[in-house]
Design an enzyme around this catalytic site. Structure first.
Site, mmCIF file in Angstrom:
data_model
loop_
_atom_site.group_PDB
_atom_site.id
_atom_site.type_symbol
_atom_site.label_atom_id
_atom_site.label_comp_id
_atom_site.label_asym_id
_atom_site.label_seq_id
_atom_site.Cartn_x
_atom_site.Cartn_y
_atom_site.Cartn_z
ATOM 1 N N SER A 1 3.496 4.915 -3.202
ATOM 2 C CA SER A 1 4.048 3.562 -3.055
ATOM 3 C C SER A 1 4.076 2.751 -4.346
ATOM 4 C CB SER A 1 3.277 2.788 -1.980
ATOM 5 O OG SER A 1 3.649 3.236 -0.688
ATOM 6 N N LYS B 1 -2.340 -6.935 -1.274
ATOM 7 C CA LYS B 1 -3.463 -6.857 -0.334
ATOM 8 C C LYS B 1 -4.004 -5.437 -0.155
ATOM 9 C CE LYS B 1 -2.024 -10.889 2.385
ATOM 10 N NZ LYS B 1 -1.601 -11.374 3.727
ATOM 11 N N THR B 2 -3.354 -4.466 -0.755
ATOM 12 C CA THR B 2 -3.793 -3.080 -0.569
ATOM 13 C C THR B 2 -4.662 -2.627 -1.736
ATOM 14 O OG1 THR B 2 -1.766 -2.253 -1.639
ATOM 15 C CG2 THR B 2 -1.731 -2.512 0.759
ATOM 16 N N GLY B 3 -5.505 -1.638 -1.491
ATOM 17 C CA GLY B 3 -6.297 -1.028 -2.548
ATOM 18 C C GLY B 3 -7.266 -1.954 -3.246
#
Length: 313
Positions: free
Chosen positions: A79, A229-231
């Protein structure tokens, strides 16, 4: 496993402006910074050499000094590709005098039901219209797969998206050859979306130094990257509570029966309270470790680079 190690020192002696500072002191400062950079390279090389996964790292400090380990090897972006994709969307929108607030209609049949898509979970399968801004937010902040595919379709597919990226950023070693649906149907096609760590670090550096200021569209993308907001357990982990600003994009591959993961990545730019800035790209492929353990590899590498930049005068 052999790793390619690259360190580029481009520290330039600046003419003396402060009468209290002698040329010898300036030389000593430069020598000290060069030594620190070489020490960072050795630290990263030693850390990576002891791991079973295939790891690539590149960092560009203050738009000037570059360090990399396995930095010219190809890695699946997963991604992370949504960042260069977003740049092509902004380029395309600006070329047609469009605003990110303009809406796009799409056939609900292109939506994948059994993929990572918080957007689809919120709005349901009847979703057929959304603004470019909303799609970019879902794609960059939440890493929504369906939002990314709608954006790819809007700019004319993967081939056109890659051509737009080349026009925008030059001939960097970054390739976009598969949609999320392609990778969903055949995970091996994720290898068509690849980058080298050096190329991604360069792209983020160019974006942070110049591209983000070209138009409101690019500026909005920067704000979205900073809301990612990821990882949170990857690049951002050692920065918590430091006052650093991070804009980044993560990528997560497919799990395997043995408990490992095909790829785990995180790339972005970081601004420190001391005025230093750097971009960093960390790609991990073919990891035998679980996702938490693999994320810790990225966090450890991030901490090494952060501590080096924090020590700079």
């Amino acid at each position: 496993m052999k790793y390619i190690i690259t360190v580029i020192l481009s520290i330039i002696l600046i003419p003396i402006c402060n009468a209290s500072k002698t040329p010898r002191q300036d030389k000593e400062t430069v020598t000290s910074e060069a030594y620190k950079l070489l020490s960072l390279q050795e630290e990263l090389n030693s850390y990576i050499a002891g791991k079973d996964a295939r790891i690539g790292v590149a960092a560009i400090i203050n738009g000037r000094d570059t360090i990399s380990v396995n930095g010219t090897a190809e890695f699946p972006m997963m991604s992370v590709f949504k960042f260069p994709l977003a740049l092509t969307v902004a380029d395309w929108a600006d070329a047609y005098s469009m605003s990110l607030n303009d809406s796009i209609s799409f056939n609900p049949n292109i939506l994948i039901e059994d993929t990572y898509s918080p957007m689809l979970k919120k709005y349901g399968p009847g979703l057929n219209r959304m603004s470019f801004r909303e799609l970019l937010e879902w794609s960059l902040i939440e890493s929504d797969n369906n939002a990314a595919d709608i954006l790819i379709q809007a700019v004319g597919g993967t081939t056109h998206s890659e051509a737009l990226l080349k026009d925008l950023a030059g001939d960097l070693e970054i390739r976009i050859g598969a949609t999320e649906r392609d990778m969903h149907d055949d995970p091996s096609l994720s290898n068509l979306n690849w980058s080298t760590p050096l190329a991604m670090a360069v792209l983020f550096d160019r974006f942070d130094r110049e591209i983000r200021y070209r138009s409101a569209s690019y500026s909005d993308i920067s704000a979205m990257l900073e809301e990612c907001k990821t990882g949170v357990d990857r690049l951002a982990s050692p920065l918590s509570g430091t006052g650093a600003v991070i804009g980044h994009k993560t990528g997560t591959g497919f799990g395997n029966p043995a408990g490992g993961i095909s790829a785990l990545n995180d790339c972005g730019y970081i601004h420190l309270p001391n005025g230093k800035r750097y971009t960093i790209a960390v790609f991990v492929a073919d990891s035998p470790y679980n996702i938490e353990e693999t994320a810790k590899l990225i966090a450890d590498i991030s901490e090494c680079v952060y501590k080096y930049c924090q020590s700079l005068k």
